[in-house]
Design an enzyme around this catalytic site. Structure first.
Site, PDB file in Angstrom:
ATOM      1  N   PRO A 606       0.828  -1.212   0.000  1.00  0.00           N
ATOM      2  CG  PRO A 606      -0.010  -1.051   2.151  1.00  0.00           C
ATOM      3  CD  PRO A 606       0.708  -1.980   1.236  1.00  0.00           C
ATOM      4  N   GLY A 608       2.729   4.587   1.082  1.00  0.00           N
ATOM      5  CA  GLY A 608       3.267   5.118   2.314  1.00  0.00           C
ATOM      6  C   GLY A 608       3.980   4.140   3.203  1.00  0.00           C
ATOM      7  CB  THR A 612       9.673   5.319  -3.373  1.00  0.00           C
ATOM      8  OG1 THR A 612       8.514   4.951  -4.131  1.00  0.00           O
ATOM      9  CG2 THR A 612      10.587   6.158  -4.239  1.00  0.00           C
ATOM     10  CB  SER A 987     -12.445 -12.475   1.372  1.00  0.00           C
ATOM     11  OG  SER A 987     -12.601 -11.072   1.328  1.00  0.00           O
ATOM     12  CE  LYS A1030      -9.176  -9.766   3.717  1.00  0.00           C
ATOM     13  NZ  LYS A1030      -9.771 -10.966   3.081  1.00  0.00           N
TER      14      LYS A1030
END
EC number: 3.4.21.53
Length: 1108
Positions: A606, A608, A612, A987, A1030
């Site tokens: 994801p 943040g 990079t 799911s 999750k």
């Protein structure tokens, strides 16, 4: 020189030359009128002894008579006996006279008066033809004929090397030197060619056949054939038959088999014979063909047989005509056949019995003949305009072969066309064999057309070569002149030489591969020959500049220290265990091997989470150069593969630019946002990455601009992506995936304290100021303001807190403590005064007079905050800096009503709680109809999961609670909150089924239980993805238990303990296990009888029943 002829034939041309009258070449138009030709005429000396003769045999004579001159007849009558004159006038040999009536020897120099006499003699000769055609209409049978004489026929001046007359008339073998004028008797002597020569020595020739009237020099290497030729020359019988080999590659001087040669050839006279240089037995013989002949039988070499034998008979072709075509002449009784070649039986040479071939009669006025003749003349003109040598041949041929009108000699014209052309072997032989003039002329025209095409091609090539040579000579001359002028004037060079030397010096320091070195040498040579003003000069210079800036063979020294790498990676990033472990493995392999190969890693996670920024840390840990470029939204393949040099402003691709910037062959190149690459009309960049990111191919990566192979196998490629769904499968297969999950609250807390808060303090100028962001404030910030799985938003919020604190400090201290004059340096104060002065002189509303000076940054100093300033930011004061919390609650419900369950979802931002709500739309009645409505922006896969869950819930209720008829009459509505967010995936299957059963059984669930898993119609629970995210979402939502598929048990065991702390995991394989966990306290008897009261009432009466 005619095609196929060598130097000795020129000597034969002057054996017994005769002066001829020059006539223009007259083509014929359709109206049969003569048209004057512009073709130039040149003189040609031709021996009358070698001119073609009329065909005849012992019993048949030609009807036509050759032209004779009256003066010659009178002169001859004075010198000969009258009886002899009478016989000779009737014989063909007697009628053939030399046109020279002056009494001088042929070949002697001709004076002006002699040339006038030649012209008068030529006119009389033409009138003699017409008179003879009228007078001579009687048969000449029974008259004396030299050919019927059984004695050998002498050849005076016909090429015999031992005759005394040949030396006197210029007919010797030395090339035809003009002899002095001899006596009148000797001048009147002339050779005769026998019209019947039944047996000749056959000489095979190669490449092209001979045609009557055209010389040909041949080489004889067989000693027996050479000896036979010398014997024939001594005896004065230099006559042979020349026949063409069928095989172009065949060679030899003796015919072994009749099938090896064509049966139609020519009867030729040997005009001269010369010994071969360097060979003792070989000779070069010059042949002059007189007429066409056909082989009737072959006497193989060494066979002692008579000429009458007819073995190896040649097949007779249609159209072959023997002797003359005169009708009404009775043939005498056959005589004994004379064999003039009997002396050759002792030599192993080829002897053949031959017969003459005569042309079929034709109509000279035929339209076909006239048209084809005219076309041949036109083609000859075209060839003559292209080839000056051919022009001389045409002039000589016309002067020699056409004493009369051109239309009267179509046969000779066809032979000439074939003789001077370079056609195929079989085409030339066809022209020789065809006796029908109407058929021969088109064949000759085809061959001549090919010669025209060859001449045109040769002319074009000659002009092109000449133009190129002239251009190069002109350029060279001008360059030398320019150099000389500069040298004399002392002007310096244009810098091109220095530029070439600079490129060569750069290249000498690089380890270019052989292929690249070859291209460099070619381009540097091109640059050296180009003018600086030329457009190609800049293109070549830029290319060489790029070629010498690529670090061929230059590598950075890598650091394979494990401890050093761990220290560097931990300094910059917290967590990211998978990435750090993979880099440490990479370093360990390099330490053991002593070298490392390039790898292709892909970090997926994801936003943040540090994908990079970790790339730069990896480069620092490995001591490699770092280069980053993003391909997000990229639609042009040229950004990766480069532009071709033909375009204006062309540049190499980003990979070559990365090598130029890093100046090493082993940098770390980070390709960011590889999952967001685009596609447009300029190509598909993702397909271009296939070659770049393939370890098997990138060792010879080919950039469009560079056009030389570049080795990228030592480059470490690191790609980043948020999801893998949009990455093409072939590209994904080439990369090694490393998944980065989101951070939990504990990890965010550590990151904020170690990295984010210190960096924000320094950025806002509070590094040396006592500003304390308390731990509870950071916890509240993570909980209420930055719930994302990454830390980018958390960083923004922390920076915002410190900015607010800086503003508060400056505002509280006031301008007295932090005055503007204290911040300016001396240069800054001077610039401020000057700017103020200019502002006062001008209109305040006008823009600055000197924008560059006014916009220049004024030199300033950092102000020091007094040490007495102290600021502490806690949880309670956080709203003063950030405003109201964004997330006010961790969960939607404190307690769940029946029909509400908490599921778990994975998003690009990390994990999130997914609530499922189910309600009964209408009260249950016997008249109710079942159904279900679905809302919440559900995508197709999730809609299918809803249908599966609905069907499975009805199945469970029917099996375990058969008296509960809830689903048979209930109209339901299922909804997933946050309808603006699209939701998809399988799911949530067990979550939806649980929500429906909770409503049907009217049993609320525990709000601390979260679940995830795909459900089948039989109740099987299948594997899901993103269990880490999750789990983090469940913990953030306050869940104490989490239900997940048993297939994900390995993922659960790999989770860090700080994530699983306080959460109980339950792995299930079937939904029955889920039911037992969630409905453990359910009263099954009560649930079985539920809804009976609502469904037991009588159905309402219809309108008719109420009326009754």
């Amino acid at each position: 020189m005619l095609r196929g002829q060598s130097l000795p034939w020129r000597a034969a041309l002057h054996q017994t030359p005769r002066p001829t009258v020059l006539r223009p070449l007259l083509p014929f138009a359709r109206n049969n009128g003569p048209v004057r030709s512009n073709l130039s005429i040149s003189r040609l000396s031709r021996s009358p002894s070698l001119s073609p003769r009329a065909f005849s045999t012992s019993s048949i004579r030609r009807k036509e008579k050759p032209p004779s001159d009256e003066k010659e007849d009178s002169n001859l009558q004075e010198q000969k006996d009258p009886n002899e004159q009478k016989d000779s006038d009737r014989s063909p040999e007697g009628r053939r006279r030399s046109p020279d009536s002056t009494g001088r020897e042929p070949g002697a120099p001709t004076s002006a008066s002699g040339r006038r006499r030649d012209k008068v003699a030529g006119e009389k000769e033409q009138r003699g033809v017409e008179e003879d055609a009228k007078k001579e209409n009687v048969s000449i049978e029974g008259k004396s004929d030299p050919t019927e004489d059984p004695s050998p026929i002498p050849v005076n001046g016909g090429g015999s090397s031992d005759t005394k007359s040949s030396a006197s008339n210029g007919g010797n073998e030395d090339g035809g030197r003009k002899g002095k004028k001899g006596s009148g008797d000797r001048a009147l002597q002339k050779p005769s060619v026998p019209e019947v020569y039944p047996q000749v020595m056959a000489i095979p020739i190669a490449k092209r056949p001979l045609f009557p009237g055209f010389y040909k020099a041949i080489t004889i290497r067989d000693p027996n054939v050479a000896t036979a030729i010398q014997e024939m020359m001594k005896r004065g019988q230099p006559y042979v038959g020349a026949f063409l080999f069928k095989d172009e590659n065949a060679d030899g001087d003796v015919i072994e088999n009749l099938d090896d040669v064509y049966d139609v050839g020519v009867f030729a006279q040997i005009t001269a014979a010369y010994p071969l240089r360097g060979e003792a037995s070989g000779v070069t013989a010059v042949l002059y063909p007189h007429r066409r002949i056909k082989i009737s039988s072959l006497l193989p070499p060494g066979e002692q047989s008579k000429a009458g034998n007819t073995e190896d008979k040649a097949p007779e072709k249609k159209g072959d005509v023997v002797a003359s075509f005169e009708e009404g002449v009775a043939e005498p009784a056959p005589k004994d056949l004379y064999e003039p070649t009997s002396f050759l039986r002792k030599y192993p040479v080829s002897l053949v019995n031959v017969e003459n071939l005569a042309e079929e009669p034709f109509d000279k006025k035929s339209a076909i003949i006239r048209a084809v003749t005219s076309e041949i003349v036109n083609v000859c003109k075209e060839i003559a305009s292209l080839n000056p040598l051919f022009r001389d041949q045409i002039s000589a041929f016309y002067t020699d072969q056409f004493p009369g009108n051109l239309s009267d000699e179509p046969a000779k014209l066809a032979d000439f066309a074939a003789a001077v052309s370079a056609g195929e072997l079989h085409e030339m032989q066809e022209v020789l064999e065809i006796m029908n003039i109407e058929e021969r002329l088109p064949k000759a025209l085809v061959v001549l057309k090919k010669e025209l095409m060859n001449a045109q091609l040769q002319s074009k090539i000659s002009k092109d070569v000449e133009a190129k040579i002239q251009k190069r000579q002109r350029e060279y001359w001008l360059m030398e002149q320019m150099k000389g002028i500069k040298r004399e004037l002392g002007i310096e060079s244009d810098g091109k030489d220095k530029l070439v030397e600079k490129f060569k010096e750069k290249a000498s320091k690089l380890a270019m591969p052989d292929a690249v070195k070859k291209v460099f040498d070619e381009e540097i040579n091109k640059l050296a020959h180009l003018e600086p003003a030329a457009s190609e000069f800049n293109v070549t210079r830029n290319y060489l500049d790029w070629l010498t800036q690529i670090p061929w063979g230059q590598k950075s020294v890598e650091n394979f220290g494990i401890k050093h790498a761990m220290t560097v990676l931990d300094e910059d990033h917290y967590g990211l265990k998978d990435v750090k472990d993979r880099i440490l493995e990479f370093i360990a392999v390099g330490k053991l091997r002593g070298t490392v190969e390039g790898k292709i890693l892909c970090l997926v996670g994801p936003p943040g989470v540090g994908k990079t920024s970790i790339g730069k840390s990896i480069a620092r840990a490995l001591n490699r150069q770092y280069y980053r470029f993003s391909v997000g939204g990229l639609t042009d393949v040229a950004e990766i593969k480069g532009h071709r040099r033909t375009y204006v402003g062309a540049l190499p691709g980003r990979i070559i630019q990365a090598l130029k910037k890093c100046q090493t062959e082993n940098p770390l190149i980070l390709i960011d946002e590889v999952d967001k690459i685009g596609r447009g009309h300029q190509g598909d960049p993702s397909s271009a990455l296939l070659e770049l990111l393939d370890p098997e191919q990138n060792s010879s990566f080919l950039d469009h601009y560079m056009d030389v192979p570049v080795d990228l196998s030592k480059v470490l490629f690191v790609c980043t992506a948020n999801v893998t769904d949009t990455i093409p499968r072939p590209l994904l297969d080439r990369m090694e995936l490393i998944e980065l999950s989101g951070y939990v609250a504990d990890e965010k807390m550590a990151i904020a304290e170690r990295y984010l808060a210190p960096a924000a303090r320094e950025l806002t100028g509070l590094k040396d100021v006592d500003v304390n962001l308390q731990k509870d404030a950071i916890e509240e910030l993570i909980k209420s303001y930055a719930r994302e799985s990454g830390v980018r938003n958390l960083k923004k919020q922390i920076e915002k807190v410190y900015r607010k604190a800086a503003f508060k400090i400056v505002q509280d201290l006031g301008e007295e403590v932090l005055g503007e004059d204290k911040a300016l340096t001396d240069e800054g104060k001077a610039a401020q005064e000057e700017s103020k002065k200019e502002t006062e002189e001008g209109d305040p509303k006008d823009p600055p007079a000197d924008p560059e000076k006014s916009t220049t940054e004024t030199p300033r100093l950092a102000l020091k905050v007094p040490e007495s300033v102290h600021l502490s930011i806690g949880k309670d004061s956080l709203t003063d800096y950030l405003g109201p919390p964004v997330f006010t609650a961790d969960r939607l419900y404190d307690t769940f009503p029946p029909g509400v369950t908490m599921g778990l979802a994975w998003t690009s931002m990390g994990g999130a709680a997914l609530y499922v709500e189910s309600i009964l739309e209408n009260a249950l009645t016997p008249e109710s109809r079942p159904g279900i409505d679905i809302t919440g922006n559900l995508q197709p896969v999730m809609k299918e999961s809803t249908q599966i869950a609905y069907s499975f819930a009805k199945s469970v209720l029917a099996k375990q609670f058969p008296e509960n008829k809830f689903f048979e009459k209930a109209k339901l509505h299922m909804h997933c909150p946050e309808g603006a967010v699209p939701k998809d995936g399988p799911s949530a299957g067990i979550t939806m089924a649980t929500s429906l059963l909770s409503l049907a059984l009217d049993h609320p669930l525990d709000p601390t239980i979260a679940m995830t898993g795909e459900l089948t119609v039989t109740g099987k629970v299948l594997r899901i993805g993103g269990l880490r995210e999750k789990t983090v979402a469940a913990r953030r939502a306050g869940a104490k238990k989490i239900i997940f598929p048993a297939d994900n048990m390995s993922d659960w065991l790999e989770l860090p303990e700080n994530i699983k702390d306080g959460i109980e995991g339950h792995a299930v394989s079937w939904y029955s296990e889920v039911f037992n966990i969630l409905f453990a306290e359910l009263d099954k008897d009560a649930a079985n009888k539920l809804w009976q009261k609502q469904l037991a009432g009588k159905p309402k009466k219809g309108p008719l029943e109420e009326d009754d």
